[in-house]
Scaffold this motif. Structure first.
Motif, PDB file in Angstrom:
ATOM      1  N   TYR A  35       0.852  -1.179   0.000  1.00  0.00           N
ATOM      2  CA  TYR A  35       0.000   0.000   0.000  1.00  0.00           C
ATOM      3  C   TYR A  35       0.894   1.238   0.000  1.00  0.00           C
ATOM      4  CZ  TYR A  35      -3.828  -3.054   1.521  1.00  0.00           C
ATOM      5  OH  TYR A  35      -4.775  -4.057   1.596  1.00  0.00           O
ATOM      6  N   PHE A  45      -4.303   0.805  -2.015  1.00  0.00           N
ATOM      7  CA  PHE A  45      -3.795  -0.507  -2.414  1.00  0.00           C
ATOM      8  C   PHE A  45      -2.974  -0.394  -3.687  1.00  0.00           C
ATOM      9  CE2 PHE A  45      -3.785  -4.973  -3.261  1.00  0.00           C
ATOM     10  CZ  PHE A  45      -4.051  -5.125  -4.620  1.00  0.00           C
TER      11      PHE A  45
ATOM     12  N   SER B  32     -16.395  -7.244   5.263  1.00  0.00           N
ATOM     13  CA  SER B  32     -15.436  -7.565   6.322  1.00  0.00           C
ATOM     14  C   SER B  32     -14.778  -6.256   6.697  1.00  0.00           C
ATOM     15  CB  SER B  32     -14.379  -8.552   5.824  1.00  0.00           C
ATOM     16  OG  SER B  32     -14.941  -9.800   5.562  1.00  0.00           O
ATOM     17  N   PHE B  34     -12.717  -3.520   9.326  1.00  0.00           N
ATOM     18  CA  PHE B  34     -11.604  -3.458  10.266  1.00  0.00           C
ATOM     19  C   PHE B  34     -11.392  -2.015  10.723  1.00  0.00           C
ATOM     20  CE2 PHE B  34     -10.022  -7.695   9.217  1.00  0.00           C
ATOM     21  CZ  PHE B  34     -10.543  -7.892   7.953  1.00  0.00           C
ATOM     22  N   TYR B  36      -8.089   0.132  12.210  1.00  0.00           N
ATOM     23  CA  TYR B  36      -6.659   0.140  12.485  1.00  0.00           C
ATOM     24  C   TYR B  36      -6.301   1.469  13.145  1.00  0.00           C
ATOM     25  CZ  TYR B  36      -5.805  -3.834   9.292  1.00  0.00           C
ATOM     26  OH  TYR B  36      -5.779  -5.068   8.684  1.00  0.00           O
ATOM     27  N   LEU B  44       0.298   0.339  10.602  1.00  0.00           N
ATOM     28  CA  LEU B  44      -1.061   0.219  11.097  1.00  0.00           C
ATOM     29  C   LEU B  44      -1.183  -0.989  12.012  1.00  0.00           C
ATOM     30  CD1 LEU B  44      -1.295   1.898   8.375  1.00  0.00           C
ATOM     31  CD2 LEU B  44      -3.644   1.108   8.327  1.00  0.00           C
ATOM     32  N   LEU B  46      -3.813  -3.458  14.011  1.00  0.00           N
ATOM     33  CA  LEU B  46      -5.207  -3.884  13.992  1.00  0.00           C
ATOM     34  C   LEU B  46      -5.834  -3.711  15.363  1.00  0.00           C
ATOM     35  CD1 LEU B  46      -7.489  -5.329  12.380  1.00  0.00           C
ATOM     36  CD2 LEU B  46      -6.570  -7.473  13.268  1.00  0.00           C
ATOM     37  N   LYS B  49     -11.907  -6.417  14.278  1.00  0.00           N
ATOM     38  CA  LYS B  49     -12.444  -6.791  12.976  1.00  0.00           C
ATOM     39  C   LYS B  49     -13.868  -7.294  13.120  1.00  0.00           C
ATOM     40  CE  LYS B  49     -10.766 -11.550  13.250  1.00  0.00           C
ATOM     41  NZ  LYS B  49     -10.056 -12.658  12.567  1.00  0.00           N
ATOM     42  N   PHE B  90      -8.036   4.395  11.194  1.00  0.00           N
ATOM     43  CA  PHE B  90      -8.526   4.093   9.852  1.00  0.00           C
ATOM     44  C   PHE B  90      -9.550   2.972   9.906  1.00  0.00           C
ATOM     45  CE2 PHE B  90      -5.738   6.636   7.272  1.00  0.00           C
ATOM     46  CZ  PHE B  90      -4.590   6.796   8.053  1.00  0.00           C
ATOM     47  N   ASN B  94     -12.582  -5.009   3.571  1.00  0.00           N
ATOM     48  CA  ASN B  94     -11.809  -5.959   2.782  1.00  0.00           C
ATOM     49  C   ASN B  94     -12.624  -6.379   1.578  1.00  0.00           C
ATOM     50  OD1 ASN B  94     -10.507  -8.260   1.719  1.00  0.00           O
ATOM     51  ND2 ASN B  94      -9.462  -8.546   3.657  1.00  0.00           N
ATOM     52  N   GLY B  96     -11.925  -8.530  -0.857  1.00  0.00           N
ATOM     53  CA  GLY B  96     -11.326  -9.703  -1.491  1.00  0.00           C
ATOM     54  C   GLY B  96      -9.820  -9.671  -1.428  1.00  0.00           C
ATOM     55  N   ASN B  97      -9.222  -8.981  -2.358  1.00  0.00           N
ATOM     56  CA  ASN B  97      -7.763  -8.955  -2.435  1.00  0.00           C
ATOM     57  C   ASN B  97      -7.149  -7.739  -1.772  1.00  0.00           C
ATOM     58  OD1 ASN B  97      -7.752 -11.291  -3.923  1.00  0.00           O
ATOM     59  ND2 ASN B  97      -7.856 -10.210  -5.867  1.00  0.00           N
ATOM     60  N   MET B  98      -7.939  -6.759  -1.407  1.00  0.00           N
ATOM     61  CA  MET B  98      -7.357  -5.511  -0.936  1.00  0.00           C
ATOM     62  C   MET B  98      -8.221  -4.892   0.155  1.00  0.00           C
ATOM     63  SD  MET B  98      -8.576  -3.002  -4.025  1.00  0.00           S
ATOM     64  CE  MET B  98      -8.404  -4.236  -5.302  1.00  0.00           C
ATOM     65  N   LEU B  99      -7.583  -4.049   0.946  1.00  0.00           N
ATOM     66  CA  LEU B  99      -8.315  -3.224   1.900  1.00  0.00           C
ATOM     67  C   LEU B  99      -8.591  -1.867   1.262  1.00  0.00           C
ATOM     68  CD1 LEU B  99      -6.360  -3.934   5.212  1.00  0.00           C
ATOM     69  CD2 LEU B  99      -8.676  -4.671   4.649  1.00  0.00           C
ATOM     70  N   PHE B 101      -9.589   1.850   2.354  1.00  0.00           N
ATOM     71  CA  PHE B 101      -9.520   2.627   3.584  1.00  0.00           C
ATOM     72  C   PHE B 101     -10.346   3.904   3.505  1.00  0.00           C
ATOM     73  CE2 PHE B 101      -6.307   0.524   6.090  1.00  0.00           C
ATOM     74  CZ  PHE B 101      -5.592  -0.213   5.168  1.00  0.00           C
TER      75      PHE B 101
END
Lengths: 114, 111
Positions: A35, A45, B32, B34, B36, B44, B46, B49, B90, B94, B96-99, B101
């Motif tokens: 990121y 990302f 999903s 989160f 941070y 960051l 966690l 979640k 933050f 999610n 799938g492949n990325m967060l 923000f």
């Protein structure tokens, strides 16, 4: 009990040079994410990799940026011919899996371009 | 498309008073979510979640968040702020492949 390890923590480059940023994921994690945090743009990302495979690079600039996660060794984010606009904090994260699995972040590499 | 909106860029509270950091999300499927926290010059960390098991999620350092589907919100709260809570927070989803923000909320704690 090592977390995600990034190095270097700070990197200074002159315009036109290459920058290499390294990331070792948490033990047992095979999913790595990069990121970028820019002051006015927040956290974005860039790329998602598994061992020897780029799974999603939809956030990577089309030119000068590349990433790899070899079978052995850390993941590398490489920026060729850096420009002032590349100055940012680059964070690596890793996870056990995808979907709802939390991503754990390193402390980042702060890249400054002179 | 996924998006996350943090409604306040800055929040200031006095030590010992409650903290409320607001987050709204948009998601085409069950999210999903989160939270941070980022301290200066650090990565960051966690806090907590949400992954559909329970709508009230407890995290570290006394923080908790409540998932409200009807309001598409996931606000972060803490009953009593401590000076060490001063940081940037933050909210993320999610996809799938990325967060993805939110823009972040800087929490300031006054003595």
């Amino acid at each position: 009990n090592a977390g995600v390890m990034q190095n270097p923590r700070h990197l200074v480059r002159r315009r036109g040079q290459e920058a290499r940023l390294r990331c070792s994921p948490m033990k047992g994690h095979s999913h790595v994410y990069w990121y970028r945090q820019l002051p006015e743009e927040g956290l974005k990302f860039m790329v998602y990799l598994q061992k020897e495979n780029i799974i999603d690079e939809s956030g990577m600039p089309k030119e000068r940026f590349s990433a790899e996660f070899p079978k052995e060794g850390p993941s590398i984010l490489r920026i060729q011919q850096v420009v002032r606009g590349d100055s940012a904090a680059y964070f690596c994260a890793s996870s056990l899996g995808t979907g709802g699995q939390p991503q754990h972040f390193g402390d980042g590499t702060r890249l400054s371009i002179l | 498309a996924q998006s996350v909106t943090q409604l306040d860029s800055h929040v200031s509270v006095s030590e010992g008073t409650p903290v409320l950091l607001r987050c709204n999300y948009s998601s085409s499927y069950s999210p999903s979510l989160f939270w941070y926290v980022q301290h200066p010059n650090k990565g960051l960390q966690l806090l907590l979640k949400y992954t559909s098991a329970a709508t009230l999620v407890k995290g570290i350092n006394g923080f908790e968040a409540e998932f409200k589907k009807s309001e598409t919100s996931f606000h972060l709260t803490k009953p009593s702020a401590h000076m060490s809570d001063a940081a940037e927070y933050f909210c993320s989803n999610n996809a799938g492949n990325m967060l993805t923000f939110g823009g972040g909320t800087r929490l300031m704690v006054k003595p």
